[in-house]
Design an enzyme around this catalytic site. Structure first.
Site, PDB file in Angstrom:
ATOM      1  N   ASP A 249       0.851  -1.187   0.000  1.00 53.48           N
ATOM      2  CA  ASP A 249       0.000   0.000   0.000  1.00 53.48           C
ATOM      3  C   ASP A 249       0.890   1.242   0.000  1.00 53.48           C
ATOM      4  O   ASP A 249       2.079   1.163   0.316  1.00 53.48           O
ATOM      5  CB  ASP A 249      -0.872   0.034   1.259  1.00 53.48           C
ATOM      6  CG  ASP A 249      -2.104  -0.850   1.109  1.00 53.48           C
ATOM      7  OD1 ASP A 249      -2.455  -1.170  -0.027  1.00 53.48           O
ATOM      8  OD2 ASP A 249      -2.693  -1.214   2.145  1.00 53.48           O
TER       9      ASP A 249
ATOM     10  N   ASP B 138      -4.829  -3.044   4.812  1.00 59.29           N
ATOM     11  CA  ASP B 138      -5.364  -2.540   6.077  1.00 59.29           C
ATOM     12  C   ASP B 138      -6.886  -2.596   6.158  1.00 59.29           C
ATOM     13  O   ASP B 138      -7.443  -2.596   7.244  1.00 59.29           O
ATOM     14  CB  ASP B 138      -4.886  -1.100   6.334  1.00 59.29           C
ATOM     15  CG  ASP B 138      -5.190  -0.171   5.156  1.00 59.29           C
ATOM     16  OD1 ASP B 138      -5.942  -0.580   4.249  1.00 59.29           O
ATOM     17  OD2 ASP B 138      -4.682   0.965   5.147  1.00 59.29           O
TER      18      ASP B 138
ATOM     19  N   ASP C 133      -9.485  -5.784   1.855  1.00 55.33           N
ATOM     20  CA  ASP C 133      -8.170  -6.337   1.503  1.00 55.33           C
ATOM     21  C   ASP C 133      -8.037  -7.797   1.924  1.00 55.33           C
ATOM     22  O   ASP C 133      -7.073  -8.459   1.544  1.00 55.33           O
ATOM     23  CB  ASP C 133      -7.047  -5.529   2.174  1.00 55.33           C
ATOM     24  CG  ASP C 133      -6.848  -4.163   1.534  1.00 55.33           C
ATOM     25  OD1 ASP C 133      -7.074  -4.067   0.309  1.00 55.33           O
ATOM     26  OD2 ASP C 133      -6.488  -3.219   2.238  1.00 55.33           O
TER      27      ASP C 133
END
Length: 993
Positions: A402, A709, A713
């Site tokens: 990310d 997070d 996901d």
């Protein structure tokens, strides 16, 4: 099953009774513990209504549904006394005695115990109690020592696992106390607390819904049914341990700890830590193969020794034949046979490398403890799938990371803003805004947020809570002059559409005091802007969105190219008659997304983390490809990637190196697999795009690590070889789907995990090399001696001591080597790479051949070499055998240094930094001196002269230059196993042709 079920019910009842006796009936509160527990358990809405609904319950509990409990220590203590704490008694893990019992179950040790008992009985019978117990007692003591060391190692590992599990359970969450959001541990929640719920959160206790919007709960952990349950005022009860699948809400806590169904369930469950990791499974296979070879050798030795004994070829030290048909007594025959069986069994003990699985356990436990001490990571779960991540991470070939919070600091501030189509300068001045513009802007920001602003009663700085993006926008609005509480009080939320990572926006419908209805949207700038048809200028006039849209797009691209996150705010008025009137229809209502009126765009700066560029460089050198997968604008993603070193230059930014999620999503599956290898940055990606990328990379042979997070996901985290959840920003659902939690959300910590993962693998290989050297040398020496002389130079007690050195102490010394920088200069270990490399085979053969040659010379020419020909035969044999034993052990001690550095010339590099290694080597050397010099009666050894000690030490020291010389021998790159298979492949091909 019936008995187990009864035990669970009994335990639950005992816990509940104990709780009621301790906690009392309610104390200062108008509702008692049992009344609340009964209402929660039965989910009785009529009882709730009888109390006056959620507000009636809150009055009885002396709390406020808006501001929560007062939160002072006296209030919290009083609530704990009346209703209990949010903890439950843990089911005890296996005690030390259980581990001791498990260690005793080893078949070879059982055989040795039986042999020791028989030897003890015969020795006492033939030689008396004073002298006859030495042999049997020595074997028994050595076996007990091995059992205790194994049990202690396993018990310590179990305690470490329990400590890690406590870290996992200690979830941090926000609660409302005295009108402000505070972070507390889940264990500190009390009855009466007001807790906000968001997507991915775990429900921390039993409670009642105060208010919610599209709130959906996954109750499968409690009910076993996988369907999602929607919560509203008709179904307001929330169960502890469940997950928030969708929507937002606020709950009033009415039951905690053992007084909840979750607490009762958890109190009767213990974590199973007895499963094995994949590397342990592979090593068990290696150990089994070596054990089979050792068993075959032991059986051969047993057969040969028995044949020699009963044919009269076995003699005592003084030259007398041990067995004469018709003359030797039965007790002497039994004694002789037991000694032979004991020798064969001890060969099996040495041959079976129990230390291989133990080495994995030790190195994993050591690595986890060190990483936890560094606050680098925590293993999420202690089951096989989780624990194996530490091993697998060392083989990772690509990391899909990310952007926000991982590569950046997640400390966001608004640094640029456009309102009414114009750039605001200075940024915090509202004098440029018309009253109607600022009013709509404040209304949109204050209502369309999951954040909160607390203003201290006595004055002082305001406290802003929420996600980093929310906090940045709220802080900017406060500087402009927004009065958060006043704006919230002027209007009422009708329906909320929480921010959605698929649509990249969130919205809220509000009703003003005059019954006017407005829809406010906030989200990804270009997506919200595309839905706008008009804009409100600085004078408060509605203007048609014509050429202004292009200039705003240009402003978005300009901010994104400077690595700013762009968020747009828009609204639209709505006819009140179009709003659904009943609660059920309102919950299903989709907020209108078209014909929006543009209000503002803010550019939010989130600086790169210090050290990220270096971490990316290290990954690249280590052969690990770093890919950025973010939901942000493609321009922002590109700018951050250049800043972090993921993209090396502007020349690398062409498609498909930099690609949008929707473009990748639209490709056919085969083409996706080809393109995936080339992708470095993916912008505007949805969670499903991340999942597709992971699948494509894995099909291409990559070992993939993924950071995530959000709740969405979870599929990608689960699909990846290693799922890495964020400890600060990650939801509970993401954490549970992952293998590892990065506690500080820092990409540099991900690199630490790779480093430690490689260290685990490297340490295991070091131990295998050391272990196999000992196995080969011990087996060859004993077999050749048995075949030629009918006796073995290394007896049962001595071999058990060697077993302890190479299995337990060797594993502890070599498995705890800390990681070195050199590990990150290697390529990742492939999925199918052999555990024993050609370099290891070379080192192993060199050392084993050296040790075998030296020990064979001592065995067959020892009396001459050591000038013992003039000594009595029995004493000469004892000195010779003691010298063989001493030299063999010292060779292993010196070889531990060689095993530390299989590829490096300097085997002493960094040795002084590993205190545990030095302590174990020193302790082994001291114990060897004690065994030889002071415990000769038990080990069948005699004291050696200082000269003979120097000779043994010199032989061991020679192994060091020999190891260096051996490393000069070139080895083929092709693994030995494949080289061995080449002739068979040629045979198959010739047969086919």
């Amino acid at each position: 099953m019936i008995r187990s079920h009864a035990q669970v019910i009994r335990a639950a009842l005992l816990f509940r009774m104990a709780g009621e006796q301790q906690l009392g009936a309610g104390g200062d509160y108008a509702v008692g513990l049992e009344q609340l527990a009964s209402m929660n358990r039965d989910q009785n809405v009529s009882t709730l209504m009888r109390y006056g609904g959620v507000r009636g319950i809150s009055d009885l509990l002396k709390t406020n549904v808006e501001t929560g409990i007062s939160g002072d220590e006296a209030d919290i203590a009083k609530r704990r006394i009346a209703f209990g704490s949010n903890t439950y008694p843990r089911k005890k893990g296996k005690g030390f005695l259980r581990f001791l019992w498990d260690a005793v179950q080893d078949l070879t040790l059982i055989i040795l115990i039986v042999a020791a008992a028989a030897s003890l009985a015969l020795g006492i019978k033939t030689e008396g109690i004073e002298e006859g117990w030495y042999d049997g007692g020595s074997i028994a003591f050595a076996v007990l020592l091995v059992i205790f060391v194994t049990a202690i190692s396993d018990y310590r590992q179990s305690l470490q696992f329990q400590n890690l599990n406590e870290e996992k359970r200690n979830i941090q969450l926000e609660v409302m106390r005295d009108g402000r959001m505070v972070n507390v541990s889940i264990f500190d929640i009390v009855v009466g607390d007001v807790v906000p719920l968001r997507i991915g959160d775990q429900v921390p206790a039993d409670g009642i819904l105060i208010n919610g919007h599209s709130l959906a709960i996954d109750e499968s952990s409690m009910t076993g049914e996988s369907k999602i349950v929607h919560k509203d005022h008709k179904s307001p009860f929330l169960m502890s341990g469940c997950k928030v699948a969708d929507g937002v809400g606020t709950m009033l806590v009415t039951g905690v700890g053992i007084n909840t169904e979750w607490g009762l369930l958890m109190a009767t469950i213990s974590e199973d830590t007895g499963e094995e990791t994949p590397l342990q499974v592979r090593l068990n296979g290696v150990a089994t193969f070596i054990g089979i070879v050792g068993l075959a050798v032991a059986l051969s030795v047993l057969t040969i020794l028995l044949a020699r004994y009963f044919t009269g070829h076995t003699r005592n030290a003084d030259g007398q034949v041990q067995f004469i048909r018709g003359k030797t007594s039965v007790s002497d025959i039994v004694d002789g046979v037991i000694k032979i069986v004991t020798i064969a069994v001890t060969i099996v003990v040495v041959a079976v490398p129990e230390g291989l699985p133990l080495a994995v356990t030790l190195t994993l436990a050591y690595s986890m403890r060190k990483m936890m001490a560094d606050k680098a990571l925590a293993i999420v779960d202690l089951q096989v799938r989780r624990l194996s991540a530490c091993e697998t991470m060392g083989s990772a070939t690509t990391i899909c990371s990310d952007k926000t919070g991982t590569l950046t600091l997640n400390q966001m501030t608004v640094v640029e803003a456009y309102v009414g189509g114009k750039k605001i300068d200075p940024l915090d001045s509202s004098s440029q805004l018309h009253g109607s513009v600022s009013s709509l802007l404040y209304e949109g920001i204050a209502h369309n947020t999951q954040g909160n602003i607390y203003t201290p009663k006595g004055g002082g700085d305001v406290e802003v809570t929420g996600s980093p993006t929310e906090k940045a926008i709220l802080s900017w609005a406060v500087k402009l002059g927004m009065k958060f509480d006043e704006v919230r009080a002027d209007s009422k939320d009708i329906h909320v559409f929480p921010f959605n990572s698929e649509k990249k926006r969130g919205g809220v419908a509000i009703k003003r005091a005059n019954s006017d209805v407005y829809i406010h949207w906030k989200g990804a700038a270009e997506i919200v802007l595309a839905s706008c048809t008009r804009y409100l200028d600085l004078e408060g006039n509605l203007q048609s969105m014509g050429a202004e849209k292009e200039s705003l797009k240009q402003a978005i691209d300009d901010m994104a190219s400077r690595s700013l996150r762009c968020v747009a705010i828009a609204y639209r008025p709505l006819d009140a008659d179009t709003v659904p009137s009943d609660e059920e229809s309102l919950n299903k209502w989709e907020l209108p997304e078209d014909n929006l009126v543009f209000l503002a765009i803010v550019g939010i700066k989130d600086p790169c983390r210090p050290g990220v560029k270096e971490a990316v460089r290290i990954c690249t050198l280590a052969g690990v490809k770093v890919r950025m997968v973010t939901g942000d604008n493609i321009q922002t993603a590109r700018a951050i990637a250049l800043e972090c070193g993921i993209l090396s230059s502007e020349a690398d930014v062409a498609e498909p190196v930099v690609i949008e999620g929707k473009t990748f999503r639209a490709l056919p599956e085969k083409e996706r697999e080809q393109i995936a290898k080339k992708i470095t940055v993916m912008g505007r990606s949805s969670p499903n795009d991340k999942l597709l990328l992971v699948q494509a990379l894995r099909k291409g042979g990559d070992v993939v690590a993924v950071t995530g997070d959000g709740t969405n996901d979870a599929p990608a985290l689960h699909e990846a070889d290693i799922g890495l959840a964020m400890g600060i920003s990650g939801t509970e659902v993401a954490k549970e789907s992952s293998d590892i939690i990065i506690l500080d959300d820092n990409f540099a910590s991900v690199v630490k995990v790779v480093r430690w993962g490689r260290s685990v693998y490297a340490n295991i290989q070091k131990f295998i090399q050391f272990q196999l050297t000992v196995n080969v040398a011990a087996l060859v020496i004993n077999v050749l001696a048995a075949l030629t002389s009918g006796d073995v130079p290394l007896n049962a007690v001595q071999l058990l001591w060697v077993n302890l050195i190479m299995d337990t102490l060797g594993a502890l010394a070599l498995a705890t080597e800390p990681p070195t920088d050199e590990l990150m200069h290697r390529s990742p270990v492939g999925r199918r790479e052999p555990l024993i490399t050609n370099i290891m085979w070379r080192n192993l053969v060199v050392q084993a051949v050296y040790q075998i040659c030296v020990l064979l010379v001592l065995n067959f020419c020892g009396k001459t070499v050591l000038h013992l020909n003039d000594e009595p035969a029995e004493h000469a044999n004892k000195v010779k055998n003691t010298m063989i034993f001493n030299t063999f052990v010292l060779c292993q001690i010196f070889n531990e240094f060689n095993a530390r550095k299989p590829e490096e010339m300097n085997v002493f590099a960094g040795v002084t930094k590993n205190n545990l290694f030095m302590a174990i080597v020193g302790m082994t050397a001291v114990l060897q001196v004690i065994i030889v010099e002071f415990l000769g009666k038990f080990t069948s050894t005699v004291r050696l002269s200082f000269t003979l000690w120097l000779v043994s030490v010199a032989i061991g020291i020679v192994s060091w230059p020999l190891a260096v010389a051996g490393k000069l021998i070139p080895v083929p790159r092709t693994p030995m196993s494949r080289l061995c298979m080449k002739p068979f492949k040629r045979c198959k091909s010739s047969r086919a042709s």
